[in-house]
Design a protein around this motif. Structure first.
Motif, PDB file in Angstrom:
ATOM      1  N   ASP A 191     -10.076  10.309   5.999  1.00  0.00           N
ATOM      2  CA  ASP A 191     -10.279   9.035   4.854  1.00  0.00           C
ATOM      3  C   ASP A 191      -8.893   8.248   5.263  1.00  0.00           C
ATOM      4  O   ASP A 191      -9.232   7.129   5.187  1.00  0.00           O
ATOM      5  CB  ASP A 191     -10.839   9.511   3.659  1.00  0.00           C
ATOM      6  N   VAL A 192      -8.031   8.861   4.924  1.00  0.00           N
ATOM      7  CA  VAL A 192      -6.735   8.211   4.855  1.00  0.00           C
ATOM      8  C   VAL A 192      -6.448   7.430   6.248  1.00  0.00           C
ATOM      9  O   VAL A 192      -5.968   6.160   6.525  1.00  0.00           O
ATOM     10  CB  VAL A 192      -5.476   8.879   4.604  1.00  0.00           C
ATOM     11  N   ALA A 244      -8.751   6.746   8.582  1.00  0.00           N
ATOM     12  CA  ALA A 244      -9.910   5.554   8.778  1.00  0.00           C
ATOM     13  C   ALA A 244      -9.220   4.552   8.101  1.00  0.00           C
ATOM     14  O   ALA A 244      -9.466   3.208   8.600  1.00  0.00           O
ATOM     15  CB  ALA A 244     -11.091   5.983   8.115  1.00  0.00           C
ATOM     16  N   GLU A 245      -8.738   4.362   6.886  1.00  0.00           N
ATOM     17  CA  GLU A 245      -8.464   3.467   6.015  1.00  0.00           C
ATOM     18  C   GLU A 245      -7.255   2.796   6.684  1.00  0.00           C
ATOM     19  O   GLU A 245      -7.206   1.546   6.932  1.00  0.00           O
ATOM     20  CB  GLU A 245      -8.004   3.946   4.617  1.00  0.00           C
ATOM     21  N   LEU A 246      -6.013   3.525   7.328  1.00  0.00           N
ATOM     22  CA  LEU A 246      -5.089   2.904   7.916  1.00  0.00           C
ATOM     23  C   LEU A 246      -5.578   2.049   9.236  1.00  0.00           C
ATOM     24  O   LEU A 246      -5.008   1.210   9.368  1.00  0.00           O
ATOM     25  CB  LEU A 246      -4.017   3.988   8.057  1.00  0.00           C
ATOM     26  N   ALA A 303      -8.279   1.006   9.477  1.00  0.00           N
ATOM     27  CA  ALA A 303      -8.928  -0.307   9.197  1.00  0.00           C
ATOM     28  C   ALA A 303      -7.955  -1.420   8.945  1.00  0.00           C
ATOM     29  O   ALA A 303      -8.103  -2.585   9.314  1.00  0.00           O
ATOM     30  CB  ALA A 303      -9.948  -0.251   8.079  1.00  0.00           C
ATOM     31  N   ARG A 304      -6.941  -0.990   8.046  1.00  0.00           N
ATOM     32  CA  ARG A 304      -5.883  -2.070   8.011  1.00  0.00           C
ATOM     33  C   ARG A 304      -5.209  -2.445   9.108  1.00  0.00           C
ATOM     34  O   ARG A 304      -5.008  -3.697   9.165  1.00  0.00           O
ATOM     35  CB  ARG A 304      -4.742  -1.261   7.090  1.00  0.00           C
ATOM     36  N   SER A 358      -7.189  -4.892  10.725  1.00  0.00           N
ATOM     37  CA  SER A 358      -7.435  -6.128  10.328  1.00  0.00           C
ATOM     38  C   SER A 358      -6.216  -6.948  10.628  1.00  0.00           C
ATOM     39  O   SER A 358      -6.327  -7.981  10.584  1.00  0.00           O
ATOM     40  CB  SER A 358      -7.517  -5.973   8.685  1.00  0.00           C
TER      41      SER A 358
END
Length: 165
Positions: free
Chosen positions: A81-82, A84-86, A88-89, A92
């Motif tokens: 999850d971390v 994937a979040e990173l 995504a960041r 972006s």
């Protein structure tokens, strides 16, 4: 008659001496078999106890392993999850930071400042604002040219092809 008794006793004594080793061997064999059976039973009881102890230990270890697997899975899911979040960041931030609309906004602001400069040129005492407007117009145009260069240098994707200059 007394001799007959003595003779019978002597014969009985000889038979006893002859049969006694056989009886001892039978008794010894029975004792050995009984001891062997008792020893095997005792050994089997000890082995059964060890097996039960090992089965219990194995069951405990299986439970510990399942708990460790569950904790590992949870930790890995949290890490995924971390990640994937990173990602995504990061994704972006890797997109094009400026668009054609930003370039147009900058050029419009430069035109407005040029109009302000022309307007203040005829008014007496507005020299500081005129200089300020001229300087800001030049800075905004330089920024607009950098934005335009970035828009030209960045390859157009399907999403930004219509927005790029």
């Amino acid at each position: 008659m007394q001799q007959h008794y003595i003779l019978a006793l002597a014969t009985l004594w000889l038979f006893t001496l002859a049969i006694l080793p056989f009886l001892f061997s039978v008794a010894r064999r029975r004792a050995f078999e009984n001891g062997l059976t008792a020893g095997k039973a005792s050994g089997q009881a000890v082995n059964n106890h060890h097996i039960k102890t090992l089965e219990k230990t194995l069951a405990d270890k299986v439970t510990e392993l399942e708990d460790a697997k569950k904790n590992f899975t949870q930790a890995m899911n949290a890490r995924r999850d971390v990640i994937a979040e990173l990602e995504a960041r990061i994704m972006s931030y890797t997109g094009l930071a400026v668009t054609r609309a930003d370039y147009n906004l900058l050029t419009d602001a430069a035109e407005t400042l040029a109009l302000a400069e022309k307007t203040w040129k005829v008014a007496p005492g507005t020299e500081p604002w005129r200089k300020r407007a001229t300087q800001q117009r030049q800075d905004i145009l330089a920024l607009a040219m950098r934005v335009h260069a970035q828009l030209r240098a960045t390859p157009a994707t399907a999403a930004t092809a219509g927005e790029a200059a």
